[in-house]
Design a protein around this motif. Structure first.
Motif, PDB file in Angstrom:
ATOM      1  N   ASP A   1      -1.481  -8.696 -20.646  1.00 47.73           N
ATOM      2  CA  ASP A   1      -2.349  -9.440 -20.006  1.00 47.73           C
ATOM      3  C   ASP A   1      -2.484 -10.787 -19.754  1.00 47.73           C
ATOM      4  O   ASP A   1      -2.149 -11.608 -20.913  1.00 47.73           O
ATOM      5  CB  ASP A   1      -4.051  -8.866 -20.397  1.00 47.73           C
ATOM      6  N   GLY A   2      -2.589 -11.350 -18.479  1.00 51.42           N
ATOM      7  CA  GLY A   2      -2.566 -12.878 -18.375  1.00 51.42           C
ATOM      8  C   GLY A   2      -2.217 -13.324 -16.894  1.00 51.42           C
ATOM      9  O   GLY A   2      -2.139 -12.355 -15.983  1.00 51.42           O
ATOM     10  N   VAL A   3      -2.001 -14.473 -16.893  1.00 48.31           N
ATOM     11  CA  VAL A   3      -1.560 -15.187 -15.475  1.00 48.31           C
ATOM     12  C   VAL A   3      -0.429 -15.616 -15.489  1.00 48.31           C
ATOM     13  O   VAL A   3       0.309 -16.224 -16.434  1.00 48.31           O
ATOM     14  CB  VAL A   3      -2.825 -16.237 -15.153  1.00 48.31           C
TER      15      VAL A   3
ATOM     16  N   GLU B   1      -2.484 -28.500 -23.168  1.00 49.09           N
ATOM     17  CA  GLU B   1      -1.801 -27.760 -24.017  1.00 49.09           C
ATOM     18  C   GLU B   1      -2.706 -26.687 -24.736  1.00 49.09           C
ATOM     19  O   GLU B   1      -2.131 -25.859 -25.239  1.00 49.09           O
ATOM     20  CB  GLU B   1      -1.314 -28.572 -25.199  1.00 49.09           C
ATOM     21  N   GLN B   2      -3.818 -26.570 -24.527  1.00 46.90           N
ATOM     22  CA  GLN B   2      -4.484 -25.623 -25.030  1.00 46.90           C
ATOM     23  C   GLN B   2      -4.738 -23.980 -24.167  1.00 46.90           C
ATOM     24  O   GLN B   2      -5.187 -23.109 -24.711  1.00 46.90           O
ATOM     25  CB  GLN B   2      -6.204 -25.951 -25.378  1.00 46.90           C
ATOM     26  N   TYR B   3      -4.157 -24.166 -23.062  1.00 46.37           N
ATOM     27  CA  TYR B   3      -4.440 -23.231 -21.897  1.00 46.37           C
ATOM     28  C   TYR B   3      -3.037 -22.756 -21.462  1.00 46.37           C
ATOM     29  O   TYR B   3      -1.965 -23.214 -21.413  1.00 46.37           O
ATOM     30  CB  TYR B   3      -5.198 -23.440 -20.877  1.00 46.37           C
ATOM     31  N   THR B   4      -2.958 -21.309 -20.999  1.00 49.46           N
ATOM     32  CA  THR B   4      -2.033 -20.794 -20.483  1.00 49.46           C
ATOM     33  C   THR B   4      -1.422 -21.503 -19.313  1.00 49.46           C
ATOM     34  O   THR B   4      -2.322 -21.928 -18.586  1.00 49.46           O
ATOM     35  CB  THR B   4      -2.021 -19.283 -20.104  1.00 49.46           C
TER      36      THR B   4
ATOM     37  N   LYS C   1      -4.095 -20.491 -25.005  1.00 48.13           N
ATOM     38  CA  LYS C   1      -2.668 -20.122 -25.372  1.00 48.13           C
ATOM     39  C   LYS C   1      -2.388 -19.048 -26.518  1.00 48.13           C
ATOM     40  O   LYS C   1      -1.822 -18.190 -26.573  1.00 48.13           O
ATOM     41  CB  LYS C   1      -1.675 -21.134 -25.626  1.00 48.13           C
ATOM     42  N   ASP C   2      -3.262 -19.437 -27.652  1.00 42.85           N
ATOM     43  CA  ASP C   2      -3.069 -18.416 -28.707  1.00 42.85           C
ATOM     44  C   ASP C   2      -3.822 -17.154 -28.590  1.00 42.85           C
ATOM     45  O   ASP C   2      -3.592 -16.184 -29.274  1.00 42.85           O
ATOM     46  CB  ASP C   2      -4.008 -19.294 -30.070  1.00 42.85           C
ATOM     47  N   GLY C   3      -4.457 -16.851 -27.677  1.00 45.52           N
ATOM     48  CA  GLY C   3      -5.070 -15.585 -27.115  1.00 45.52           C
ATOM     49  C   GLY C   3      -6.324 -15.083 -28.064  1.00 45.52           C
ATOM     50  O   GLY C   3      -6.853 -14.176 -28.100  1.00 45.52           O
ATOM     51  N   LYS C   4      -6.598 -15.939 -28.977  1.00 48.61           N
ATOM     52  CA  LYS C   4      -7.816 -15.765 -30.050  1.00 48.61           C
ATOM     53  C   LYS C   4      -8.883 -16.110 -29.231  1.00 48.61           C
ATOM     54  O   LYS C   4      -9.157 -16.953 -28.593  1.00 48.61           O
ATOM     55  CB  LYS C   4      -7.866 -16.571 -31.231  1.00 48.61           C
ATOM     56  N   GLU C   5      -9.967 -15.040 -29.724  1.00 50.01           N
ATOM     57  CA  GLU C   5     -11.293 -15.211 -29.217  1.00 50.01           C
ATOM     58  C   GLU C   5     -12.237 -16.041 -30.028  1.00 50.01           C
ATOM     59  O   GLU C   5     -11.720 -16.289 -31.453  1.00 50.01           O
ATOM     60  CB  GLU C   5     -11.945 -13.924 -28.963  1.00 50.01           C
ATOM     61  N   ASP C   6     -12.857 -16.833 -29.520  1.00 52.50           N
ATOM     62  CA  ASP C   6     -13.926 -17.585 -30.394  1.00 52.50           C
ATOM     63  C   ASP C   6     -14.782 -16.777 -31.200  1.00 52.50           C
ATOM     64  O   ASP C   6     -15.015 -15.726 -30.761  1.00 52.50           O
ATOM     65  CB  ASP C   6     -14.734 -18.501 -29.580  1.00 52.50           C
ATOM     66  N   GLU C   7     -15.128 -17.499 -32.587  1.00 52.83           N
ATOM     67  CA  GLU C   7     -15.953 -16.564 -33.280  1.00 52.83           C
ATOM     68  C   GLU C   7     -17.403 -16.254 -32.837  1.00 52.83           C
ATOM     69  O   GLU C   7     -18.083 -16.982 -31.948  1.00 52.83           O
ATOM     70  CB  GLU C   7     -16.088 -17.357 -34.720  1.00 52.83           C
ATOM     71  N   GLY C   8     -17.870 -15.168 -33.062  1.00 48.71           N
ATOM     72  CA  GLY C   8     -19.261 -14.775 -32.503  1.00 48.71           C
ATOM     73  C   GLY C   8     -19.031 -14.305 -31.066  1.00 48.71           C
ATOM     74  O   GLY C   8     -20.328 -14.112 -30.475  1.00 48.71           O
TER      75      GLY C   8
END
Length: 574
Positions: free
Chosen positions: A69-71, A412-415, A459-466
C-alpha cells in the motif's frame, strides 16, 4: 407518522451495527461528489451479499497489483512532453490517480483524463484511449505503467511522431461588431470554426462582465491553439471581442472569437428591450414610463444576490434616467409556488422605486432574498457611480495559512509520491495567490492543499502512538425519522469516509433513500450555501465530525451526515 412505518424502516437496518437515529432529517442521493484532490473516486466498500457485485449487478473487478500500500510516482510521454502521475495502491488495487504535471495542451489533456476512470474501473492498463486525444491518453497510461512496473516508454513525443501540422492561412478576417451593453451572470457555451473544425468555448459572466473564457473542445493543433488562446486574455481585459487575430494562428483565432461571440449572444441584455429578458412573474406588467425615480446612480445593469429559502437569489437591476426600469431574476432555488408569491415585492419595488417594501406573508424567506438581492445590486451601482471597483477581493486568509503550514513540513519525512502531490498543490496555491482569482478558485486551491497535507504518508510507515483508527475506507449510516410534524417518510442515509492518521480525509457517496424532492436539503447540508460552509468541508478541514456547525434550514440533514461519519468511525476502530 404511523409508528408501524417508522419501525419498518428501523427493522430494515437491524443487521447493521451502531445505527444512529436522527430526528427530522431529509435527503436523497448525491452521487456526484468527488474529493477535491482525487482524479477518480476511491473504491467502494460493499457488504457481504454484494462482495462480488456493484449496485447495477455487474461484477466488480478486483485489482491484482502485487505492491505494498502506498503512492507511486511515474512518468510517461504525451503529445508535447512528459506527463507525471501519482498512483495510490491499497489492498492491491488502484484507488486513485493524480496528475502531477503535463506539457500537453489543456483541452486535449482534459479529454484524455477519461482513461483514468477506465484504468480504475478495469483495474488494468489495457484500456482504450480517448478518441481525439490519443497521444495524451497513451502518455497517462505509460506514466501509470512506469509508476507500477518501472517500465519506461520510448520518450518520443506525439508531436514528433505526427510531424508538424500544415501552417494556417493568414487571409482569415473577423469583422468588427457592437458588443452588448451588459450580460447576465452565468456560464455560456459557444462554437466557432477553427483550422481543424469546430471550436467550443465556455464563457463565465460574473458581475455583468466577462470573467473567464475556457476552450473546451478543439480539433486544431496544440501549437496553433496555444498561440491563438492569448487573445482570450485580451477579450477579458478589454471586455470586447473586437480584438486582433494572432499572426501564425489566424484561423484558430477567428474560430475562438466566433465561439466567444456565440456564447455572449446568449448572455446579452439589451437596455432598450429588457422586458423580453425578464422572468414572466417579475415586472413584465409594470409600466415605468410614468414613474420618475430618484435613484442617484449611473445608468447601467447591476447585479446582486442574497440568500432565499433553498439557496441564493440573484437579480439584475436596470437603471435608466435615475429610475429602476426593470429587475431580472437570473437565478433562484426556492420552491416555485412560494417564490412566485414573493415576486410581489419586486413589483412593489418598481412602483415605489424603493427597497423599503413589505414582505409577502407565507413567503418570508423568498421575499427577503429578493429584497436583499436588489439592495446589493444598488450597492454595486453606488460603487460604480463613486468610481470604485464593483469587484470584491477574495478572502485568501485560509489559503495563506495552509500554505505556511505546508512549507514548514520536511520532505525527508514523507514518501516520494505523497510529497510530490503536496509539491504540486503548493505550487498551485502560490500561483493562485499571485493571480487575481475569484473566491471559488481560492477555495478550491485551499481544499486541494489541505487534502494533500492530510494524505501525507511517513516513510517509516509507523503510526503515531495513541492511534485510534485503522486507515482505510469505511461506510457509515444513520436513520432519519421525522418530528411530530411527520412531513416526510423516514429514510436511511449512507456515506463513505476515508480515514488516514486518525483523521477523516474524504467523504464520498452520500446517499439517502428518501423522496427525490429532499435533494436540495442534503445538498445544502453537505456543501453549504452562500456565506455558509457545508458540513463536508467543515469535517474535512478539522478531520473529525465533532463541533461542526449545522447549515441553517438543513439542520437535520447536517446532523445525519455527522452521525453517519461517526458511525463509520466505529467500524474503523482498532
Amino acid at each position: 407518522m404511523e409508528k408501524e412505518k417508522i419501525m419498518k424502516k428501523i427493522k430494515e437496518y437491524a443487521p447493521a451495527a451502531s445505527i444512529v437515529l436522527v430526528a427530522a432529517c431529509v435527503g436523497t442521493t448525491l452521487g456526484n461528489y468527488t474529493p477535491p484532490t482525487y482524479e477518480v473516486q476511491a473504491k467502494e466498500t460493499v457488504n457481504e451479499e454484494q462482495a462480488d457485485q456493484t449496485e447495477n449487478g455487474t461484477e466488480t473487478v478486483k485489482g491484482s497489483f502485487d505492491l505494498p500500500d502506498g503512492v507511486y510516482k511515474g512518468t510517461g510521454t504525451g503529445y508535447a512532453g512528459e506527463i507525471t502521475v501519482a498512483v495510490q495502491i491499497q489492498d492491491k488495487e488502484i484507488v486513485s490517480i493524480d496528475i502531477l504535471s503535463s506539457s500537453d495542451d489543456a483541452a486535449f489533456f482534459n479529454r484524455a483524463k477519461a482513461v483514468i476512470d477506465r484504468i480504475i474501473e478495469k483495474q488494468s492498463l489495457d484500456v482504450d484511449v480517448v478518441s481525439g486525444a490519443t497521444y495524451s491518453s497513451n502518455g497517462i497510461i505509460s506514466a501509470v505503467k512506469n509508476a507500477l512496473t518501472g517500465e519506461e516508454d520510448s520518450g518520443e513525443t506525439g508531436q514528433s511522431q505526427s510531424g508538424n501540422q500544415a501552417a494556417e492561412g493568414s487571409s482569415k478576417t473577423v469583422e468588427t461588431v457592437t458588443d452588448a451593453a451588459a450580460y447576465k451572470d452565468g456560464t455560456y457555451y459557444g462554437t466557432g470554426t477553427g483550422f481543424g473544425g469546430t471550436l467550443k468555448v465556455k464563457v463565465t459572466i460574473s458581475g455583468g462582465k466577462i470573467n473567464a473564457i475556457e476552450i473546451v473542445e478543439t480539433k486544431d493543433g496544440s501549437e496553433y491553439i496555444k498561440k491563438a488562446a492569448v487573445l482570450l486574455d485580451k477579450i477579458i481585459a478589454g471586455q470586447t471581442t473586437n480584438v486582433d487575430t494572432v499572426s501564425g494562428a489566424t484561423y484558430s483565432s477567428s474560430g475562438l472569437i466566433q465561439a466567444v461571440r456565440d456564447a455572449l449572444k446568449q448572455a446579452a441584455i439589451d437596455l432598450a428591450d429588457t422586458s423580453s429578458n425578464l422572468n414572466t412573474d417579475s415586472t413584465t406588467d409594470i409600466n415605468t414610463d410614468g414613474i420618475t425615480g430618484t435613484i442617484p446612480y449611473n445608468e447601467g445593469i447591476y447585479y446582486g444576490s442574497a440568500e432565499g429559502y433553498s439557496g441564493d437569489v440573484k437579480v439584475a437591476v436596470v437603471i435608466q434616467n435615475h429610475t429602476i426600469k426593470a429587475i431580472l431574476v437570473t437565478e433562484k432555488n426556492d420552491d416555485a409556488d412560494f417564490f412566485n408569491r414573493a415576486m410581489t415585492v419586486v413589483k412593489n419595488i418598481m412602483k415605489q422605486q424603493s427597497t423599503d417594501v413589505d414582505i409577502v406573508s407565507g413567503a418570508t424567506y423568498s421575499s427577503n432574498g429578493l429584497i436583499g438581492a436588489v439592495k446589493n445590486a444598488l450597492k454595486e451601482a453606488e460603487k460604480v457611480t463613486n468610481g470604485e471597483t464593483a469587484d470584491t477581493k477574495p478572502d485568501t486568509t485560509a489559503l495563506e495559512k495552509a500554505l505556511e503550514e505546508a512549507e514548514v513540513l520536511q520532505e525527508e519525512q514523507y514518501t516520494e509520491g505523497t510529497w510530490a502531490v503536496l509539491t504540486v498543490r503548493i505550487q498551485d496555491a502560490k500561483a493562485v495567490l499571485a493571480s487575481e482569482p475569484d473566491q471559488t478558485t481560492v477555495d478550491q486551491a485551499f481544499q486541494n492543499l489541505n487534502q494533500a497535507i492530510r494524505l501525507l504518508e511517513k516513510k517509516d510507515g509507523k503510526e503515531d502512538e495513541g492511534v485510534v483508527y485503522n486507515n482505510g475506507i469505511y461506510e457509515g449510516r444513520s436513520l432519519c425519522v421525522p418530528d411530530d410534524d411527520a412531513d416526510f417518510e423516514p429514510y436511511n442515509l449512507t456515506l463513505k469516509i476515508t480515514v488516514r492518521n486518525d483523521k477523516i480525509v474524504a467523504i464520498t457517496d452520500i446517499q439517502g433513500d428518501g423522496a427525490s424532492d429532499n435533494q436540495s436539503y442534503i445538498q445544502k447540508a453537505a456543501y453549504g450555501k452562500s456565506g455558509t460552509t457545508g458540513v463536508v468541508d467543515q469535517i474535512l478541514n478539522s478531520g473529525v465530525a465533532d463541533n461542526i456547525d449545522v447549515v441553517s434550514r438543513a439542520t437535520c440533514s447536517s446532523n445525519a451526515i455527522m452521525e453517519a461519519c461517526k458511525n463509520a468511525l466505529e467500524g474503523a476502530k482498532k
